[in-house]
Design a protein around this motif. Sequence first.
Motif, PDB file in Angstrom:
ATOM      1  N   ILE B  80       0.845  -1.203   0.000  1.00 49.47           N
ATOM      2  CA  ILE B  80       0.000   0.000   0.000  1.00 49.47           C
ATOM      3  C   ILE B  80       0.878   1.249   0.000  1.00 49.47           C
ATOM      4  O   ILE B  80       0.643   2.180  -0.775  1.00 49.47           O
ATOM      5  CB  ILE B  80      -0.967  -0.021   1.201  1.00 49.47           C
ATOM      6  CG1 ILE B  80      -1.982  -1.151   1.004  1.00 49.47           C
ATOM      7  CG2 ILE B  80      -1.669   1.313   1.358  1.00 49.47           C
ATOM      8  CD1 ILE B  80      -2.848  -1.445   2.208  1.00 49.47           C
ATOM      9  N   ASP B  81       1.908   1.251   0.842  1.00 53.41           N
ATOM     10  CA  ASP B  81       2.838   2.392   0.860  1.00 53.41           C
ATOM     11  C   ASP B  81       3.461   2.605  -0.510  1.00 53.41           C
ATOM     12  O   ASP B  81       3.564   3.718  -0.998  1.00 53.41           O
ATOM     13  CB  ASP B  81       3.966   2.150   1.871  1.00 53.41           C
ATOM     14  CG  ASP B  81       3.472   2.358   3.295  1.00 53.41           C
ATOM     15  OD1 ASP B  81       2.355   2.899   3.440  1.00 53.41           O
ATOM     16  OD2 ASP B  81       4.186   1.956   4.233  1.00 53.41           O
ATOM     17  N   PHE B  82       3.876   1.491  -1.093  1.00 54.95           N
ATOM     18  CA  PHE B  82       4.521   1.584  -2.404  1.00 54.95           C
ATOM     19  C   PHE B  82       3.581   2.216  -3.429  1.00 54.95           C
ATOM     20  O   PHE B  82       3.974   3.079  -4.198  1.00 54.95           O
ATOM     21  CB  PHE B  82       4.952   0.189  -2.870  1.00 54.95           C
ATOM     22  CG  PHE B  82       5.680   0.190  -4.176  1.00 54.95           C
ATOM     23  CD1 PHE B  82       7.045   0.399  -4.226  1.00 54.95           C
ATOM     24  CD2 PHE B  82       4.987  -0.009  -5.377  1.00 54.95           C
ATOM     25  CE1 PHE B  82       7.721   0.408  -5.442  1.00 54.95           C
ATOM     26  CE2 PHE B  82       5.657  -0.003  -6.590  1.00 54.95           C
ATOM     27  CZ  PHE B  82       7.027   0.204  -6.618  1.00 54.95           C
ATOM     28  N   CYS B  83       2.309   1.803  -3.378  1.00 50.73           N
ATOM     29  CA  CYS B  83       1.330   2.336  -4.333  1.00 50.73           C
ATOM     30  C   CYS B  83       1.110   3.816  -4.124  1.00 50.73           C
ATOM     31  O   CYS B  83       0.938   4.582  -5.065  1.00 50.73           O
ATOM     32  CB  CYS B  83      -0.005   1.626  -4.184  1.00 50.73           C
ATOM     33  SG  CYS B  83       0.084  -0.070  -4.680  1.00 50.73           S
ATOM     34  N   LYS B  84       1.093   4.221  -2.875  1.00 48.75           N
ATOM     35  CA  LYS B  84       0.865   5.631  -2.574  1.00 48.75           C
ATOM     36  C   LYS B  84       1.969   6.492  -3.169  1.00 48.75           C
ATOM     37  O   LYS B  84       1.740   7.628  -3.567  1.00 48.75           O
ATOM     38  CB  LYS B  84       0.814   5.843  -1.063  1.00 48.75           C
ATOM     39  CG  LYS B  84      -0.529   5.483  -0.457  1.00 48.75           C
ATOM     40  CD  LYS B  84      -0.544   5.779   1.023  1.00 48.75           C
ATOM     41  CE  LYS B  84      -1.819   5.232   1.660  1.00 48.75           C
ATOM     42  NZ  LYS B  84      -1.625   4.947   3.092  1.00 48.75           N
ATOM     43  N   HIS B  85       3.174   5.956  -3.203  1.00 40.22           N
ATOM     44  CA  HIS B  85       4.301   6.722  -3.714  1.00 40.22           C
ATOM     45  C   HIS B  85       4.499   6.590  -5.214  1.00 40.22           C
ATOM     46  O   HIS B  85       5.364   7.203  -5.790  1.00 40.22           O
ATOM     47  CB  HIS B  85       5.584   6.323  -2.986  1.00 40.22           C
ATOM     48  CG  HIS B  85       5.591   6.770  -1.560  1.00 40.22           C
ATOM     49  ND1 HIS B  85       5.318   5.923  -0.518  1.00 40.22           N
ATOM     50  CD2 HIS B  85       5.787   7.991  -1.007  1.00 40.22           C
ATOM     51  CE1 HIS B  85       5.370   6.586   0.615  1.00 40.22           C
ATOM     52  NE2 HIS B  85       5.647   7.842   0.346  1.00 40.22           N
ATOM     53  N   GLN B  86       3.708   5.753  -5.825  1.00 43.85           N
ATOM     54  CA  GLN B  86       3.855   5.540  -7.268  1.00 43.85           C
ATOM     55  C   GLN B  86       2.548   5.897  -7.943  1.00 43.85           C
ATOM     56  O   GLN B  86       1.505   5.901  -7.322  1.00 43.85           O
ATOM     57  CB  GLN B  86       4.164   4.064  -7.556  1.00 43.85           C
ATOM     58  CG  GLN B  86       5.371   3.529  -6.861  1.00 43.85           C
ATOM     59  CD  GLN B  86       6.654   3.929  -7.565  1.00 43.85           C
ATOM     60  OE1 GLN B  86       6.698   3.948  -8.785  1.00 43.85           O
ATOM     61  NE2 GLN B  86       7.670   4.250  -6.803  1.00 43.85           N
ATOM     62  N   LYS B  87       2.682   6.170  -9.209  1.00 42.53           N
ATOM     63  CA  LYS B  87       1.436   6.346  -9.961  1.00 42.53           C
ATOM     64  C   LYS B  87       0.996   4.966 -10.402  1.00 42.53           C
ATOM     65  O   LYS B  87       1.540   4.385 -11.327  1.00 42.53           O
ATOM     66  CB  LYS B  87       1.671   7.250 -11.169  1.00 42.53           C
ATOM     67  CG  LYS B  87       1.752   8.700 -10.764  1.00 42.53           C
ATOM     68  CD  LYS B  87       1.942   9.573 -11.971  1.00 42.53           C
ATOM     69  CE  LYS B  87       2.088  11.023 -11.504  1.00 42.53           C
ATOM     70  NZ  LYS B  87       2.799  11.831 -12.480  1.00 42.53           N
ATOM     71  N   VAL B  88       0.033   4.452  -9.690  1.00 39.10           N
ATOM     72  CA  VAL B  88      -0.426   3.106 -10.015  1.00 39.10           C
ATOM     73  C   VAL B  88      -1.742   3.213 -10.759  1.00 39.10           C
ATOM     74  O   VAL B  88      -2.523   4.129 -10.544  1.00 39.10           O
ATOM     75  CB  VAL B  88      -0.607   2.296  -8.716  1.00 39.10           C
ATOM     76  CG1 VAL B  88      -1.139   0.910  -9.022  1.00 39.10           C
ATOM     77  CG2 VAL B  88       0.714   2.184  -7.991  1.00 39.10           C
ATOM     78  N   GLU B  89      -1.923   2.264 -11.641  1.00 42.12           N
ATOM     79  CA  GLU B  89      -3.150   2.247 -12.427  1.00 42.12           C
ATOM     80  C   GLU B  89      -4.392   2.435 -11.556  1.00 42.12           C
ATOM     81  O   GLU B  89      -4.471   1.922 -10.448  1.00 42.12           O
ATOM     82  CB  GLU B  89      -3.278   0.882 -13.117  1.00 42.12           C
ATOM     83  CG  GLU B  89      -2.576   0.812 -14.433  1.00 42.12           C
ATOM     84  CD  GLU B  89      -2.732  -0.590 -14.978  1.00 42.12           C
ATOM     85  OE1 GLU B  89      -3.799  -0.887 -15.520  1.00 42.12           O
ATOM     86  OE2 GLU B  89      -1.786  -1.377 -14.816  1.00 42.12           O
ATOM     87  N   HIS B  90      -5.346   3.113 -12.101  1.00 41.55           N
ATOM     88  CA  HIS B  90      -6.527   3.479 -11.342  1.00 41.55           C
ATOM     89  C   HIS B  90      -7.221   2.287 -10.690  1.00 41.55           C
ATOM     90  O   HIS B  90      -7.577   2.326  -9.516  1.00 41.55           O
ATOM     91  CB  HIS B  90      -7.495   4.222 -12.250  1.00 41.55           C
ATOM     92  CG  HIS B  90      -8.674   4.769 -11.520  1.00 41.55           C
ATOM     93  ND1 HIS B  90      -8.548   5.733 -10.542  1.00 41.55           N
ATOM     94  CD2 HIS B  90      -9.987   4.471 -11.597  1.00 41.55           C
ATOM     95  CE1 HIS B  90      -9.736   6.004 -10.066  1.00 41.55           C
ATOM     96  NE2 HIS B  90     -10.627   5.265 -10.678  1.00 41.55           N
ATOM     97  N   LYS B  91      -7.391   1.209 -11.451  1.00 39.74           N
ATOM     98  CA  LYS B  91      -8.178   0.093 -10.907  1.00 39.74           C
ATOM     99  C   LYS B  91      -7.540  -0.493  -9.659  1.00 39.74           C
ATOM    100  O   LYS B  91      -8.215  -0.924  -8.741  1.00 39.74           O
ATOM    101  CB  LYS B  91      -8.422  -0.978 -11.963  1.00 39.74           C
ATOM    102  CG  LYS B  91      -7.189  -1.550 -12.582  1.00 39.74           C
ATOM    103  CD  LYS B  91      -7.563  -2.722 -13.454  1.00 39.74           C
ATOM    104  CE  LYS B  91      -6.315  -3.265 -14.124  1.00 39.74           C
ATOM    105  NZ  LYS B  91      -6.523  -4.502 -14.821  1.00 39.74           N
ATOM    106  N   TYR B  92      -6.214  -0.508  -9.625  1.00 43.76           N
ATOM    107  CA  TYR B  92      -5.573  -1.071  -8.441  1.00 43.76           C
ATOM    108  C   TYR B  92      -5.701  -0.120  -7.264  1.00 43.76           C
ATOM    109  O   TYR B  92      -5.890  -0.530  -6.143  1.00 43.76           O
ATOM    110  CB  TYR B  92      -4.106  -1.377  -8.723  1.00 43.76           C
ATOM    111  CG  TYR B  92      -3.978  -2.453  -9.744  1.00 43.76           C
ATOM    112  CD1 TYR B  92      -4.443  -3.734  -9.454  1.00 43.76           C
ATOM    113  CD2 TYR B  92      -3.464  -2.202 -11.002  1.00 43.76           C
ATOM    114  CE1 TYR B  92      -4.378  -4.733 -10.398  1.00 43.76           C
ATOM    115  CE2 TYR B  92      -3.399  -3.193 -11.956  1.00 43.76           C
ATOM    116  CZ  TYR B  92      -3.852  -4.460 -11.646  1.00 43.76           C
ATOM    117  OH  TYR B  92      -3.794  -5.438 -12.581  1.00 43.76           O
TER     118      TYR B  92
END
Lengths: 349, 188
Positions: B80-92
């Motif tokens: 979750i932390d990693f996703c917050k710091h990255q631009k992750v695809e919307h659906k995820y």
Amino acid sequence: MNFSIDRFDELFPGYFAGELSDEDRINMDHWRNASPENELHYIDSVKAWESMTLLREMENFNSFEALQKVNGRLKTPGSARWMNVLKMAAAIFVLPLLAYSGYLTQHNFTLKKMLEEHVVTQTITSRQGMVTQFLLADGTKVWLNSNSELQFPTYFIGDFREVKLKGEAYFEVTKNKHQPFRVNAKELRVEVLGTSFDVANYQDETMQEVILVEGKVGLSVRQDDKSTENSFLQPGQRGVYCEKTGKIVTDEVHVDKYIAWRDGNLIFRDDKMAEVVKRLSRWFNVEIVINDPEIKGYIYKANFRNENLEQVLNLLKISAPIDFSMTERKALPNGEFTRQRVFLSKKRT
Amino acid sequence: MKDELLTSGLARRDKVVFDYIFNYYYSSLCAFSMQFLNDRNTVEDLVQDFFVSLWLEAPSHTIHSSLKSYLFTGIKNRCIDFCKHQKVEHKYRKYIFFTATNEDDSAEHFVAESELRHAIESCLEKLPPRCKEIFEMSRFSGLSNQEIAIKLGLSKRTVELQISNGLKILRKELIEYLPVCLVALLLQ
């Protein structure tokens, strides 16, 4: 509408594969939406269906290799500092510390024994067109051929070092006469103390082959926990077990061509086209169909390295009076693909 | 295997224990993380980082929950932390938002690879031989029901009935492993 839970179970495989008629599919959807219990039943069915996909997904990750990477990062300045403190402490409290370390070793021993009772099985799979090389816990070197799978424990305990093979692998077994090494390939069992050999056990075939390079191996056939056939191999010999007859036949072979795949080579030495086709289809994971039976008897000699399927087929075309055609891979409703098919026929003049 | 033995071994920085935990949980932690980050390499990096810090921080860290839920919750937070710091695809991102706000128990119910394999294998052993053969062909070799029918000289309906019977038994036997398997749906 008379649609029961049994009817749902019956139709589920087709439903999930997307192969149902429109009418059945609509009935299924209606049933799912009819109650939360129905939907839950659907979800549980999907989970059971997908549990194998999940296992395959897990098998994609290789803890063995990952641990080696991680090991390089575990040494810390922190632990060195701790050692210094320990040394100082040791100077002051020599005796109590000795007693404590004695306790620790004892503790570690029981721990090790407990861990050994909970052996973790690891599976390594080699993808199409790739050869994977790795070490087992005892130092045995393994080369795993394209489309093959090896199951082994992360520690070897008990009287034997046992592994399970689907497909083809080459082993350089670390010597340990107290704990012989065993490869189980369907009913065929290969047992060695320390030696180099190749085992081919493809699921779609009814024969298993063992080629011995060095040392000595024993072959036995296991049926219902009894051994029904036994044989020994000398270096340069091949043992072939035929499922139909239940017998093992041995002969002398040119070892090189059987183990060339380790270095990414395909070698044919006066081989019949039927054999060439068999090995090409494994290597490239395609289905090769021989249209004219006459082709099967053609004798072939070639070395391939890094060529793709089309290049190999073109070379084949130049050196023998044959022609080929190919079909494209088709997507199936479940997201997987059909194997590509190649048709070989006699060149028309 | 006793949890306290493993956690206390970890706290002592016992390498044998560490290796054991690593081998036992690595692949399932990776598969679990795939539901948040659909990329094998990223997932492997995150899980390896997680184990390195587990080792480094082990002596100063006490694990109060079960080891399993500690590991799965830990890696979930890292994802979750990693996703917050990255631009992750919307659906995820949407999915993560969903799981992060609703206290779900996905971490609690995940299983290790060897446990799942054992469960599936012993399930398959319980199927009648013909049923097992057809079920395995369907699930492992990627053949369509029609193709299996032709190969075995049966009607497509017989094949579907056999698969359906196999599935019924599997559903019953795998029940305690089921909550986790939903993840596989998200993998596709």
